[in-house]
Scaffold this active site. Sequence first.
Site, PDB file in Angstrom:
ATOM      1  N   GLU A 128      -8.697  -9.878   4.194  1.00 36.72           N
ATOM      2  CA  GLU A 128      -9.315  -8.363   3.802  1.00 36.72           C
ATOM      3  C   GLU A 128     -10.332  -8.380   3.235  1.00 36.72           C
ATOM      4  OE1 GLU A 128      -6.257  -6.235   1.612  1.00 36.72           O
ATOM      5  OE2 GLU A 128      -7.558  -4.386   1.282  1.00 36.72           O
ATOM      6  N   ASP A 188       5.764  -6.919   2.302  1.00 42.36           N
ATOM      7  CA  ASP A 188       4.913  -7.290   1.272  1.00 42.36           C
ATOM      8  C   ASP A 188       5.790  -7.562   0.132  1.00 42.36           C
ATOM      9  OD1 ASP A 188       2.415  -7.693   1.684  1.00 42.36           O
ATOM     10  OD2 ASP A 188       1.862  -5.692   1.197  1.00 42.36           O
ATOM     11  N   GLU A 239       0.060 -12.405  -1.484  1.00 48.24           N
ATOM     12  CA  GLU A 239      -1.389 -12.705  -1.786  1.00 48.24           C
ATOM     13  C   GLU A 239      -1.676 -13.695  -2.345  1.00 48.24           C
ATOM     14  OE1 GLU A 239      -2.930  -9.103  -3.830  1.00 48.24           O
ATOM     15  OE2 GLU A 239      -2.086  -7.782  -2.153  1.00 48.24           O
ATOM     16  N   SER A 251       0.975  -1.249  -0.080  1.00 46.50           N
ATOM     17  CA  SER A 251       0.112   0.047  -0.135  1.00 46.50           C
ATOM     18  C   SER A 251       0.946   1.241   0.163  1.00 46.50           C
ATOM     19  CB  SER A 251      -0.903   0.035   1.148  1.00 46.50           C
ATOM     20  OG  SER A 251      -0.174  -0.212   2.390  1.00 46.50           O
TER      21      SER A 251
HETATM   22  O1  KIV Z   1      -0.509  -3.377   1.817  1.00 50.04           O
HETATM   23  C1  KIV Z   1      -0.839  -3.492   2.884  1.00 50.04           C
HETATM   24  O2  KIV Z   1      -1.105  -2.334   3.380  1.00 50.04           O
HETATM   25  C2  KIV Z   1      -1.691  -4.468   3.050  1.00 50.04           C
HETATM   26  C3  KIV Z   1      -2.601  -4.519   4.198  1.00 50.04           C
HETATM   27  C4  KIV Z   1      -3.498  -3.500   4.353  1.00 50.04           C
HETATM   28  C5  KIV Z   1      -3.134  -6.063   4.868  1.00 50.04           C
HETATM   29  O3  KIV Z   1      -1.748  -5.478   2.556  1.00 50.04           O
END
Ligand code: KIV
Length: 279
Positions: free
Chosen positions: A181, A83, A114, A45
């Site tokens: 989510e 991530d 994911e 994000s």
């Molecule tokens: O990228 C992110 O911030 C996320 C969370 C909101 C779970 O994957």
Amino acid sequence: MHKSVKDIINMKKEKKKISVITSYDYSLAALCDKAGIDVLLVGDSAGMVMLGYENTITVTMEQMCLFTEAVSRARKNSLLVSDLPFMSYQVSIEEAIRNSGRLIKAGADAVKLEGGSIMAETISAIVDVGIPVMGHIGFQPQTTTLSEGYKVQGKTKDTALKLIEDAKELEEAGVFSIALEMVSHEVTEIISETVSIPIIGIGSGVDCDGQVLVVQDLLGMYNKIKPKFAKRYMNLSEDIVKSLEEYKNDVELGTFPADENWFSMEEGELEKLREHIGS
Ligand code: KIV
């Protein structure tokens, strides 16, 4: 010593709720860590809230490593999860392992990716080389954005069954936790009861083992999208703009800087300088 993956797994056993917040930069990460947040998530994000992209799809490994390095310099107590960005783990298992290793070398304790059962083999391979993995099912920003747009998941019996199956398969593949989510709260409760690993919800109701929010949403700093599930604890953007307007005004009026904001030469040195330059 900071929290470990094992500590987070144990929190579910001890029925302690897990707090997770996204972090991307040194200053805010230090505050999140100081506040005692259990897990700092360097989420992709970052692409939206830090870099201004429309979605997370364009985020690169280089960007994720940079954000991870900054957060790792700040954290003292929390677990740090980063991530894997879109297309850094889907092409081959080798690439998924290599890129997970890059995030670990940048300072992460674990990686998040994911995908449901389709990712099970890749997850097992990453876990087998010793890298802890957090799964992410339900709304999956990297792909659901392309296919369906923002949409609550698990509203029907069949989609709910698929989510429950995905959660079970991810647990079998070795994830230590799952981010869930925008899943209907009834299905969230069933998933949390079905698997023994912590379920971390975002927009998935209260029956999870923990919650995650994007820090800019919580602080009221990102106004482009305001999801229903993102509780605002303050409206920082208003305060920031107000402070900046005051600063601009002070500069224009000459009331900033004031005596306490500047430095002086040593006693007698100005006279000597004036004499030297003849003024
Ligand atoms: O990228 C992110 O911030 C996320 C969370 C909101 C779970 O994957």
